[in-house]
Scaffold this motif. Sequence first.
Motif, PDB file in Angstrom:
ATOM      1  N   UNK A  55       0.855  -1.184   0.000  1.00  0.00           N
ATOM      2  CA  UNK A  55       0.000   0.000   0.000  1.00  0.00           C
ATOM      3  C   UNK A  55       0.892   1.236   0.000  1.00  0.00           C
ATOM      4  N   UNK A  56       0.542   2.201  -0.837  1.00  0.00           N
ATOM      5  CA  UNK A  56       1.308   3.438  -0.973  1.00  0.00           C
ATOM      6  C   UNK A  56       0.390   4.609  -0.631  1.00  0.00           C
ATOM      7  N   UNK A  71       9.026   7.088   3.530  1.00  0.00           N
ATOM      8  CA  UNK A  71       9.021   8.220   4.453  1.00  0.00           C
ATOM      9  C   UNK A  71       8.574   7.745   5.824  1.00  0.00           C
ATOM     10  N   UNK A  72       9.498   7.649   6.753  1.00  0.00           N
ATOM     11  CA  UNK A  72       9.185   7.256   8.139  1.00  0.00           C
ATOM     12  C   UNK A  72       8.403   5.945   8.196  1.00  0.00           C
ATOM     13  N   UNK A  73       8.829   4.965   7.401  1.00  0.00           N
ATOM     14  CA  UNK A  73       8.210   3.649   7.437  1.00  0.00           C
ATOM     15  C   UNK A  73       7.023   3.467   6.514  1.00  0.00           C
ATOM     16  N   UNK A  74       6.552   4.541   5.895  1.00  0.00           N
ATOM     17  CA  UNK A  74       5.413   4.448   4.985  1.00  0.00           C
ATOM     18  C   UNK A  74       5.866   4.719   3.557  1.00  0.00           C
ATOM     19  N   UNK A  75       5.287   3.995   2.619  1.00  0.00           N
ATOM     20  CA  UNK A  75       5.554   4.241   1.209  1.00  0.00           C
ATOM     21  C   UNK A  75       4.652   5.358   0.724  1.00  0.00           C
ATOM     22  N   UNK A  76       5.191   6.200  -0.154  1.00  0.00           N
ATOM     23  CA  UNK A  76       4.460   7.369  -0.615  1.00  0.00           C
ATOM     24  C   UNK A  76       4.900   7.740  -2.030  1.00  0.00           C
ATOM     25  N   UNK A  77       4.127   8.579  -2.682  1.00  0.00           N
ATOM     26  CA  UNK A  77       4.518   9.127  -3.980  1.00  0.00           C
ATOM     27  C   UNK A  77       5.131  10.511  -3.819  1.00  0.00           C
ATOM     28  N   UNK A  78       5.162  11.033  -2.598  1.00  0.00           N
ATOM     29  CA  UNK A  78       5.711  12.351  -2.307  1.00  0.00           C
ATOM     30  C   UNK A  78       7.217  12.244  -2.072  1.00  0.00           C
ATOM     31  N   UNK A  79       8.003  12.942  -2.870  1.00  0.00           N
ATOM     32  CA  UNK A  79       9.459  12.852  -2.799  1.00  0.00           C
ATOM     33  C   UNK A  79      10.073  13.735  -1.717  1.00  0.00           C
ATOM     34  N   UNK A  96      -8.240   7.768  -2.313  1.00  0.00           N
ATOM     35  CA  UNK A  96      -8.109   9.097  -1.736  1.00  0.00           C
ATOM     36  C   UNK A  96      -7.045   9.146  -0.654  1.00  0.00           C
ATOM     37  N   UNK A  97      -6.606   7.966  -0.181  1.00  0.00           N
ATOM     38  CA  UNK A  97      -5.573   7.886   0.856  1.00  0.00           C
ATOM     39  C   UNK A  97      -4.433   6.971   0.431  1.00  0.00           C
ATOM     40  N   UNK A  98      -4.761   5.769  -0.064  1.00  0.00           N
ATOM     41  CA  UNK A  98      -3.742   4.802  -0.464  1.00  0.00           C
ATOM     42  C   UNK A  98      -4.110   4.141  -1.791  1.00  0.00           C
ATOM     43  N   UNK A  99      -3.105   3.527  -2.386  1.00  0.00           N
ATOM     44  CA  UNK A  99      -3.304   2.675  -3.560  1.00  0.00           C
ATOM     45  C   UNK A  99      -2.446   1.435  -3.356  1.00  0.00           C
ATOM     46  N   UNK A 100      -2.974   0.279  -3.712  1.00  0.00           N
ATOM     47  CA  UNK A 100      -2.221  -0.966  -3.624  1.00  0.00           C
ATOM     48  C   UNK A 100      -1.598  -1.240  -4.984  1.00  0.00           C
ATOM     49  N   UNK A 101      -0.261  -1.371  -4.994  1.00  0.00           N
ATOM     50  CA  UNK A 101       0.461  -1.594  -6.244  1.00  0.00           C
ATOM     51  C   UNK A 101       1.606  -2.567  -6.013  1.00  0.00           C
ATOM     52  N   UNK A 102       2.138  -3.093  -7.096  1.00  0.00           N
ATOM     53  CA  UNK A 102       3.359  -3.880  -7.040  1.00  0.00           C
ATOM     54  C   UNK A 102       4.533  -2.931  -7.208  1.00  0.00           C
ATOM     55  N   UNK A 103       5.532  -3.038  -6.320  1.00  0.00           N
ATOM     56  CA  UNK A 103       6.690  -2.142  -6.357  1.00  0.00           C
ATOM     57  C   UNK A 103       7.964  -2.972  -6.419  1.00  0.00           C
ATOM     58  N   UNK A 104       8.808  -2.643  -7.376  1.00  0.00           N
ATOM     59  CA  UNK A 104      10.146  -3.250  -7.418  1.00  0.00           C
ATOM     60  C   UNK A 104      11.063  -2.358  -6.588  1.00  0.00           C
ATOM     61  N   UNK A 105      11.595  -2.905  -5.507  1.00  0.00           N
ATOM     62  CA  UNK A 105      12.411  -2.091  -4.624  1.00  0.00           C
ATOM     63  C   UNK A 105      13.823  -1.921  -5.172  1.00  0.00           C
ATOM     64  N   UNK A 106      14.437  -0.818  -4.763  1.00  0.00           N
ATOM     65  CA  UNK A 106      15.799  -0.448  -5.183  1.00  0.00           C
ATOM     66  C   UNK A 106      15.944  -0.342  -6.689  1.00  0.00           C
ATOM     67  N   UNK A 107      14.888   0.041  -7.363  1.00  0.00           N
ATOM     68  CA  UNK A 107      14.941   0.211  -8.825  1.00  0.00           C
ATOM     69  C   UNK A 107      14.949   1.691  -9.160  1.00  0.00           C
TER      70      UNK A 107
END
Length: 107
Positions: A55-56, A71-79, A96-107
């Motif tokens: 969840x992002x 950001x502080x343990x939470x995934x976000x789209x805000x840089x 309106x708060x979160x979106x569930x997506x697949x994320x490739x980490x360290x990419x």
Amino acid sequence: MRIYVNSGATATISATRDIVSGELVAEGALVGFAQADAKEGELVAIVTEGVFQVDVLTATDIELGDVIYLDAGALTTDATDTVRAGIAYSAGASDGVTATVNVRINA
């Protein structure tokens, strides 16, 4: 080959706080999912490669290829004041708060 160390799929870090298994943590610019619980000061292995369904925090929809941040343990789209966590490997509609997506980490 004598210079080979390992595949890089995991790294061992010293926990800077209590960590729960499955939590995404960062050590500098390196992010990974903890493989086990760890108390502050203990060593913990983190998975540093792969695609994970998460969840992002975002008020808007996420598109394939969007950059995701930690950001502080939470995934976000805000840089703002964050660590780059990876790239969205799927699109996701926000509620309106979160979106569930697949994320490739360290990419």
